[in-house]
Design a protein around this motif. Structure first.
Motif, mmCIF file in Angstrom:
data_model
loop_
_atom_site.group_PDB
_atom_site.id
_atom_site.type_symbol
_atom_site.label_atom_id
_atom_site.label_comp_id
_atom_site.label_asym_id
_atom_site.label_seq_id
_atom_site.Cartn_x
_atom_site.Cartn_y
_atom_site.Cartn_z
ATOM 1 N N GLU A 122 0.837 -1.207 0.000
ATOM 2 C CA GLU A 122 0.000 0.000 0.000
ATOM 3 C C GLU A 122 0.874 1.260 0.000
ATOM 4 O OE1 GLU A 122 -0.140 -2.360 2.514
ATOM 5 O OE2 GLU A 122 -1.791 -3.491 1.623
ATOM 6 N N ASP A 123 1.869 1.272 0.888
ATOM 7 C CA ASP A 123 2.762 2.432 0.990
ATOM 8 C C ASP A 123 3.643 2.567 -0.251
ATOM 9 O OD1 ASP A 123 1.654 2.824 3.493
ATOM 10 O OD2 ASP A 123 3.376 1.982 4.575
ATOM 11 N N GLU A 126 1.711 4.117 -3.114
ATOM 12 C CA GLU A 126 1.575 5.579 -2.973
ATOM 13 C C GLU A 126 2.871 6.295 -3.323
ATOM 14 O OE1 GLU A 126 -1.171 7.342 -2.537
ATOM 15 O OE2 GLU A 126 -2.274 5.449 -2.536
ATOM 16 N N ARG A 127 3.997 5.753 -2.886
ATOM 17 C CA ARG A 127 5.298 6.348 -3.235
ATOM 18 C C ARG A 127 5.552 6.246 -4.736
ATOM 19 N NH1 ARG A 127 8.996 7.403 0.907
ATOM 20 N NH2 ARG A 127 9.944 8.570 -0.786
ATOM 21 N N VAL A 129 3.273 6.305 -7.062
ATOM 22 C CA VAL A 129 2.442 7.326 -7.714
ATOM 23 C C VAL A 129 3.187 8.665 -7.721
ATOM 24 C CG1 VAL A 129 0.328 8.705 -7.465
ATOM 25 C CG2 VAL A 129 0.221 6.206 -7.296
ATOM 26 N N GLU A 140 -2.499 5.555 -11.346
ATOM 27 C CA GLU A 140 -3.349 5.190 -10.212
ATOM 28 C C GLU A 140 -2.606 4.230 -9.286
ATOM 29 O OE1 GLU A 140 -6.431 6.440 -9.662
ATOM 30 O OE2 GLU A 140 -6.120 7.698 -11.427
ATOM 31 N N ALA A 141 -2.894 4.318 -7.997
ATOM 32 C CA ALA A 141 -2.229 3.466 -7.012
ATOM 33 C C ALA A 141 -2.677 2.005 -7.097
ATOM 34 C CB ALA A 141 -2.464 4.005 -5.600
ATOM 35 N N GLN A 142 -3.950 1.758 -7.370
ATOM 36 C CA GLN A 142 -4.452 0.373 -7.304
ATOM 37 C C GLN A 142 -3.751 -0.580 -8.268
ATOM 38 O OE1 GLN A 142 -6.580 -0.812 -4.864
ATOM 39 N NE2 GLN A 142 -5.781 -2.741 -5.673
ATOM 40 N N HIS A 145 -0.435 -1.318 -6.750
ATOM 41 C CA HIS A 145 -0.622 -2.180 -5.581
ATOM 42 C C HIS A 145 -0.836 -3.624 -6.019
ATOM 43 C CE1 HIS A 145 -3.062 -4.081 -2.383
ATOM 44 N NE2 HIS A 145 -2.161 -3.499 -1.611
#
Length: 172
Positions: A122-123, A126-127, A129, A140-142, A145
């Motif tokens: 998850e982290d 985000e990094r 992105v 997108e993050a998903q 992930h």
């Protein structure tokens, strides 16, 4: 035995092989791909034989600073998993892995032990992105992930190139 070695990814007007940040492995680097937007993917094999040390490709922070753009290293281990190190001039550095189950076996732990060495998916997403945004890409993050949680099937190399695509570092 699978593939062992580094992938080096950055954007530059010059071949990455000629940059000071990669001076220590200049002779071992081979251009693998040129991607859209000036991105380059270089390969530096090695580190998988009995007692063989992984090549020291240098600092991704130095590469990001020299190119003025995000940079990323991935060390693939026996085609089963990969350590991903990324840096960007403004958003900083982060480390994660691909093929988490296999990586847990390599470090002699479990999923929880991985967090001692690598950002959780998850982290890391985000990094990633923020890394992509600094490189001029909106992602997108998903999907990132999902790749960070995926098994390295059929190989960590293919999972790594899927990760690059999700970062917006796409093939031409």
């Amino acid at each position: 035995m699978g593939y062992w070695g580094y992938y080096v990814v950055a954007r530059s007007d010059r071949p990455l092989k000629g940059l000071d940040a990669l001076d220590g492995v200049r002779d071992e680097l081979a251009l693998l791909e040129e991607r859209a937007g000036g991105w380059q993917v270089w390969e530096c094999p090695g580190g998988g034989g009995e007692g063989e040390q992984a090549p020291d490709v240098g600092s991704m922070n130095a590469l990001a600073a020299e190119t003025g753009s995000p940079a990323l290293f991935a060390y693939v281990m026996d085609s089963r998993c990969a350590v991903v190190e990324a840096a960007a001039p403004h958003s900083g550095a982060w480390t994660s892995c691909l093929g988490r189950a296999a990586m847990a076996e390599y470090i002699g732990g479990d999923e929880r032990a991985l967090e001692d060495y690598f950002l959780p998916p998850e982290d890391a997403a985000e990094r990633a992105v923020a890394w992509a945004a600094e490189g001029g890409r909106t992602v997108e993050a998903q999907p990132l992930h999902d790749v960070l949680r995926a098994r390295a099937e059929p190989s960590a190399e293919e999972l790594f190139f899927r990760f690059l695509d999700r970062l917006g570092v796409v093939a031409m």
